[in-house]
Design a protein around this motif. Structure first.
Motif, PDB file in Angstrom:
ATOM      1  N   ASN A 184       0.819  -1.221   0.000  1.00 32.89           N
ATOM      2  CA  ASN A 184       0.000   0.000   0.000  1.00 32.89           C
ATOM      3  C   ASN A 184       0.847   1.262   0.000  1.00 32.89           C
ATOM      4  O   ASN A 184       0.475   2.283  -0.592  1.00 32.89           O
ATOM      5  N   GLU A 185       1.995   1.197   0.683  1.00 36.35           N
ATOM      6  CA  GLU A 185       2.848   2.378   0.825  1.00 36.35           C
ATOM      7  C   GLU A 185       4.069   2.336  -0.100  1.00 36.35           C
ATOM      8  O   GLU A 185       4.978   3.157   0.049  1.00 36.35           O
ATOM      9  N   ASP A 186       4.087   1.401  -1.047  1.00 39.06           N
ATOM     10  CA  ASP A 186       5.210   1.261  -1.987  1.00 39.06           C
ATOM     11  C   ASP A 186       6.539   1.125  -1.261  1.00 39.06           C
ATOM     12  O   ASP A 186       7.551   1.738  -1.636  1.00 39.06           O
ATOM     13  N   LEU A 187       6.560   0.283  -0.233  1.00 35.53           N
ATOM     14  CA  LEU A 187       7.757   0.149   0.603  1.00 35.53           C
ATOM     15  C   LEU A 187       8.624  -1.042   0.223  1.00 35.53           C
ATOM     16  O   LEU A 187       9.703  -1.222   0.785  1.00 35.53           O
ATOM     17  N   VAL A 188       8.156  -1.874  -0.710  1.00 36.31           N
ATOM     18  CA  VAL A 188       8.966  -2.991  -1.193  1.00 36.31           C
ATOM     19  C   VAL A 188       9.079  -2.898  -2.709  1.00 36.31           C
ATOM     20  O   VAL A 188       8.224  -2.317  -3.370  1.00 36.31           O
ATOM     21  N   GLN A 189      10.148  -3.468  -3.240  1.00 36.68           N
ATOM     22  CA  GLN A 189      10.459  -3.297  -4.662  1.00 36.68           C
ATOM     23  C   GLN A 189      10.191  -4.562  -5.463  1.00 36.68           C
ATOM     24  O   GLN A 189      10.243  -5.677  -4.922  1.00 36.68           O
ATOM     25  N   PRO A 190       9.906  -4.419  -6.762  1.00 35.70           N
ATOM     26  CA  PRO A 190       9.791  -5.596  -7.623  1.00 35.70           C
ATOM     27  C   PRO A 190      11.109  -6.350  -7.648  1.00 35.70           C
ATOM     28  O   PRO A 190      12.193  -5.759  -7.646  1.00 35.70           O
ATOM     29  N   LEU A 191      11.006  -7.682  -7.700  1.00 31.90           N
ATOM     30  CA  LEU A 191      12.192  -8.530  -7.585  1.00 31.90           C
ATOM     31  C   LEU A 191      12.552  -9.230  -8.895  1.00 31.90           C
ATOM     32  O   LEU A 191      13.455 -10.064  -8.912  1.00 31.90           O
ATOM     33  N   ASP A 192      11.873  -8.882  -9.987  1.00 26.42           N
ATOM     34  CA  ASP A 192      12.059  -9.616 -11.233  1.00 26.42           C
ATOM     35  C   ASP A 192      13.518  -9.643 -11.679  1.00 26.42           C
ATOM     36  O   ASP A 192      14.029 -10.693 -12.091  1.00 26.42           O
ATOM     37  N   GLU A 193      14.210  -8.498 -11.614  1.00 20.08           N
ATOM     38  CA  GLU A 193      15.604  -8.462 -12.069  1.00 20.08           C
ATOM     39  C   GLU A 193      16.504  -9.266 -11.138  1.00 20.08           C
ATOM     40  O   GLU A 193      17.420  -9.955 -11.591  1.00 20.08           O
ATOM     41  N   LEU A 194      16.259  -9.177  -9.834  1.00 13.47           N
ATOM     42  CA  LEU A 194      17.054  -9.946  -8.884  1.00 13.47           C
ATOM     43  C   LEU A 194      16.807 -11.442  -9.053  1.00 13.47           C
ATOM     44  O   LEU A 194      17.737 -12.253  -8.952  1.00 13.47           O
ATOM     45  N   VAL A 195      15.561 -11.818  -9.315  1.00 20.97           N
ATOM     46  CA  VAL A 195      15.249 -13.231  -9.564  1.00 20.97           C
ATOM     47  C   VAL A 195      15.984 -13.717 -10.805  1.00 20.97           C
ATOM     48  O   VAL A 195      16.572 -14.814 -10.817  1.00 20.97           O
ATOM     49  N   ALA A 196      15.963 -12.907 -11.871  1.00 17.53           N
ATOM     50  CA  ALA A 196      16.625 -13.309 -13.107  1.00 17.53           C
ATOM     51  C   ALA A 196      18.126 -13.494 -12.908  1.00 17.53           C
ATOM     52  O   ALA A 196      18.734 -14.402 -13.498  1.00 17.53           O
ATOM     53  N   GLU A 197      18.746 -12.650 -12.058  1.00 17.73           N
ATOM     54  CA  GLU A 197      20.193 -12.700 -11.892  1.00 17.73           C
ATOM     55  C   GLU A 197      20.645 -13.710 -10.842  1.00 17.73           C
ATOM     56  O   GLU A 197      21.668 -14.376 -11.013  1.00 17.73           O
ATOM     57  N   TYR A 198      19.871 -13.820  -9.743  1.00 19.01           N
ATOM     58  CA  TYR A 198      20.341 -14.625  -8.617  1.00 19.01           C
ATOM     59  C   TYR A 198      19.376 -15.735  -8.184  1.00 19.01           C
ATOM     60  O   TYR A 198      19.699 -16.501  -7.280  1.00 19.01           O
ATOM     61  N   GLY A 199      18.211 -15.841  -8.805  1.00 18.83           N
ATOM     62  CA  GLY A 199      17.175 -16.730  -8.297  1.00 18.83           C
ATOM     63  C   GLY A 199      16.928 -17.987  -9.096  1.00 18.83           C
ATOM     64  O   GLY A 199      15.787 -18.467  -9.169  1.00 18.83           O
ATOM     65  N   GLN A 200      17.980 -18.551  -9.692  1.00 20.96           N
ATOM     66  CA  GLN A 200      17.795 -19.741 -10.527  1.00 20.96           C
ATOM     67  C   GLN A 200      17.245 -20.922  -9.742  1.00 20.96           C
ATOM     68  O   GLN A 200      16.640 -21.831 -10.302  1.00 20.96           O
ATOM     69  N   GLN A 201      17.442 -20.943  -8.428  1.00 23.81           N
ATOM     70  CA  GLN A 201      16.974 -22.055  -7.605  1.00 23.81           C
ATOM     71  C   GLN A 201      15.476 -22.029  -7.358  1.00 23.81           C
ATOM     72  O   GLN A 201      14.895 -23.018  -6.904  1.00 23.81           O
ATOM     73  N   LEU A 202      14.817 -20.912  -7.655  1.00 22.60           N
ATOM     74  CA  LEU A 202      13.415 -20.719  -7.290  1.00 22.60           C
ATOM     75  C   LEU A 202      12.484 -21.452  -8.248  1.00 22.60           C
ATOM     76  O   LEU A 202      12.728 -21.535  -9.446  1.00 22.60           O
ATOM     77  N   THR A 203      11.384 -21.965  -7.693  1.00 22.95           N
ATOM     78  CA  THR A 203      10.341 -22.605  -8.489  1.00 22.95           C
ATOM     79  C   THR A 203       9.229 -21.588  -8.766  1.00 22.95           C
ATOM     80  O   THR A 203       9.094 -20.603  -8.037  1.00 22.95           O
ATOM     81  N   PRO A 204       8.420 -21.802  -9.795  1.00 24.15           N
ATOM     82  CA  PRO A 204       7.349 -20.845 -10.096  1.00 24.15           C
ATOM     83  C   PRO A 204       6.409 -20.582  -8.928  1.00 24.15           C
ATOM     84  O   PRO A 204       5.935 -19.450  -8.750  1.00 24.15           O
ATOM     85  N   SER A 205       6.126 -21.612  -8.106  1.00 26.61           N
ATOM     86  CA  SER A 205       5.192 -21.416  -7.001  1.00 26.61           C
ATOM     87  C   SER A 205       5.760 -20.517  -5.915  1.00 26.61           C
ATOM     88  O   SER A 205       5.015 -20.008  -5.078  1.00 26.61           O
ATOM     89  N   GLN A 206       7.071 -20.296  -5.914  1.00 28.08           N
ATOM     90  CA  GLN A 206       7.680 -19.418  -4.916  1.00 28.08           C
ATOM     91  C   GLN A 206       7.584 -17.945  -5.295  1.00 28.08           C
ATOM     92  O   GLN A 206       7.803 -17.078  -4.445  1.00 28.08           O
ATOM     93  N   LEU A 207       7.296 -17.658  -6.542  1.00 24.56           N
ATOM     94  CA  LEU A 207       7.276 -16.278  -7.024  1.00 24.56           C
ATOM     95  C   LEU A 207       5.890 -15.675  -6.795  1.00 24.56           C
ATOM     96  O   LEU A 207       4.921 -16.035  -7.462  1.00 24.56           O
ATOM     97  N   ILE A 208       5.793 -14.785  -5.844  1.00 20.73           N
ATOM     98  CA  ILE A 208       4.519 -14.148  -5.510  1.00 20.73           C
ATOM     99  C   ILE A 208       4.377 -12.891  -6.356  1.00 20.73           C
ATOM    100  O   ILE A 208       5.088 -11.897  -6.152  1.00 20.73           O
ATOM    101  N   ARG A 209       3.463 -12.962  -7.306  1.00 20.81           N
ATOM    102  CA  ARG A 209       3.287 -11.848  -8.247  1.00 20.81           C
ATOM    103  C   ARG A 209       2.091 -10.993  -7.864  1.00 20.81           C
ATOM    104  O   ARG A 209       1.020 -11.505  -7.548  1.00 20.81           O
TER     105      ARG A 209
END
Length: 413
Positions: free
Chosen positions: A97-122
């Motif tokens: 609501n207060e825009d206090l957290v950032q989108p993680l798409d770029e960080l996931v692409a660079e460092y999140g190869q271990q993550l499964t689709p169900s872990q990505l909360i969109r």
């Protein structure tokens, strides 16, 4: 109990004898500052994050039961007091609501190869959080009672649950073979939410805060809930999940949807219920009608990265959390939680909730106004269950109560 840890490379071994310094892939430097709840499974995750401290990387961790009260003010300052907020479905919306957290798409692409689709909360198409463990309600059945009643297969739909309940009653085994957490308030609302997620229909009109549950899907849910109560203790409106668990242990019921986190004691053959435990089977929550979605909304725990921090700290923090929730966490601590981590092999108490995940269970809605809907459901459905309203009238009452609250808080005009 709250834990406050400040870890540097020099102090690592003396401050945290359980955490040897790890290679977390963090290039040179960064500040990792984590705010989290305080319970056993998170202790495991935080200990691993702490091990990422090095000569150039500092790690500080505040584990406290007051985390929800701290997160908004702490992330509102610039730079934010914490770089990572460990959150759940219901604690993420205030940050969104207060825009206090950032989108993680770029960080996931660079460092999140271990993550499964169900872990990505969109949220609105962007990855805003990473989930790493899950809870929810799923089906518990007594295999011996089903066999005695001539039921050859575990029910997988609510229609089959009703058929099984009738067979058990007709066989004279149990007059009230079903149990549910129907106590008015949060638990009654959650029973509706669980089943409504199985319809696949939205709680709100797309892109708006306008309610959408007063529909054929909503009516189907209420009619099914009412039909189930015919096989429950007549005082079912006084029974919550804790009472249902006790009834199960006492051998009073044969089928129920209950929290995965309550399964452990109920299947422990050497615990308090040695006669019931070996016969207790855990499977995915039933589906509704012709649908294929389990009726068990998923409650995940995960993390988000603060918006008001440097790119360097964001990258270091994401990498530290990737180390904290790497697949070997689940390998080393399989009973620590129901892990949403690649390669996790569910322990006996987690097979039901992981079946929900595997069969397409939907997450509890991560929307800022869902709490208002939940409150309205918890108070407005009682008259229907008591036979004082039609399903349509009850749903109209829910929408009216929700709308008034949403207008008062500014979500609706």
């Amino acid at each position: 109990m709250n834990r406050l840890l400040n870890v540097s490379a020099a102090a690592l071994l003396s401050a945290l004898p359980f955490a040897a310094q790890a290679d977390c892939g963090i290039a040179e430097s960064g500040s990792v500052r984590i705010l989290a709840n305080d319970f056993g499974a998170l202790d495991l995750v935080m200990d691993r994050a702490a091990s990422c401290a090095s000569d150039g990387v500092t790690v500080s961790i505040n584990q406290t039961e007051e985390h929800k009260n701290l997160q908004v003010p702490a992330l509102s300052i610039d730079p934010a007091e914490y770089t990572v907020a460990v959150i759940a479905n219901n604690s993420l919306p205030p940050l969104l609501n207060e825009d206090l957290v950032q989108p993680l798409d770029e960080l996931v692409a660079e460092y999140g190869q271990q993550l499964t689709p169900s872990q990505l909360i969109r949220i609105d198409g962007k990855v805003m959080a990473i989930a790493f463990m899950v809870n929810g309600m799923h089906l518990f059945t007594r295999s011996d009672i089903l066999e005695e009643a001539g039921i050859e297969e575990t029910p997988t739909t609510w229609a089959e649950v009703l058929e099984a309940a009738e067979a058990i009653r007709s066989a004279g085994i149990l007059e009230y073979p079903l149990a549910g957490a129907y106590a008015p308030g949060w638990e009654l609302a959650e029973e509706f939410v669980n089943m409504y997620t199985a319809t696949g229909e939205p709680f709100f009109k797309p892109g708006t805060a306008e309610p959408a549950i007063n529909s054929a899907a909503g009516v189907k849910v209420l009619e099914t809930m009412k039909a189930l109560t015919e096989y429950m203790d007549p005082d079912y409106l006084s029974i919550g999940s804790l009472e249902a668990s006790k009834m199960w242990g006492a051998g009073e019921v044969a089928i129920m949807n209950l929290w995965a986190s309550q399964a452990g004691p109920l299947i422990d053959a050497e615990g308090d219920y040695p006669e019931v435990a070996p016969q207790t089977m855990l499977t995915a929550a039933p589906t509704l009608g012709e649908g294929e979605i389990p009726s068990g909304a998923l409650f995940w725990d995960g993390f988000s990265v603060a918006a008001n921090i440097s790119d360097e700290d964001a990258a270091a923090s994401f990498q530290a959390m990737m180390h904290a929730i790497a697949p070997d966490l689940a390998t080393e601590h399989p009973s620590g939680a129901s892990w949403m981590i690649d390669g996790y092999v569910p322990t006996a108490n987690a097979v039901g909730i992981m079946a929900n995940v595997a069969e397409g269970g939907r997450s509890y809605p991560t929307l800022p106004y869902m709490g208002l809907m939940h409150s309205a459901l918890g108070t407005e459905l009682v008259d229907f269950l008591q036979g004082n309203e039609t399903a349509e009238e009850a749903l109209a009452g829910v929408e009216a109560a929700y709308t008034a609250a949403a207008q008062e808080t500014g979500f609706l005009q």
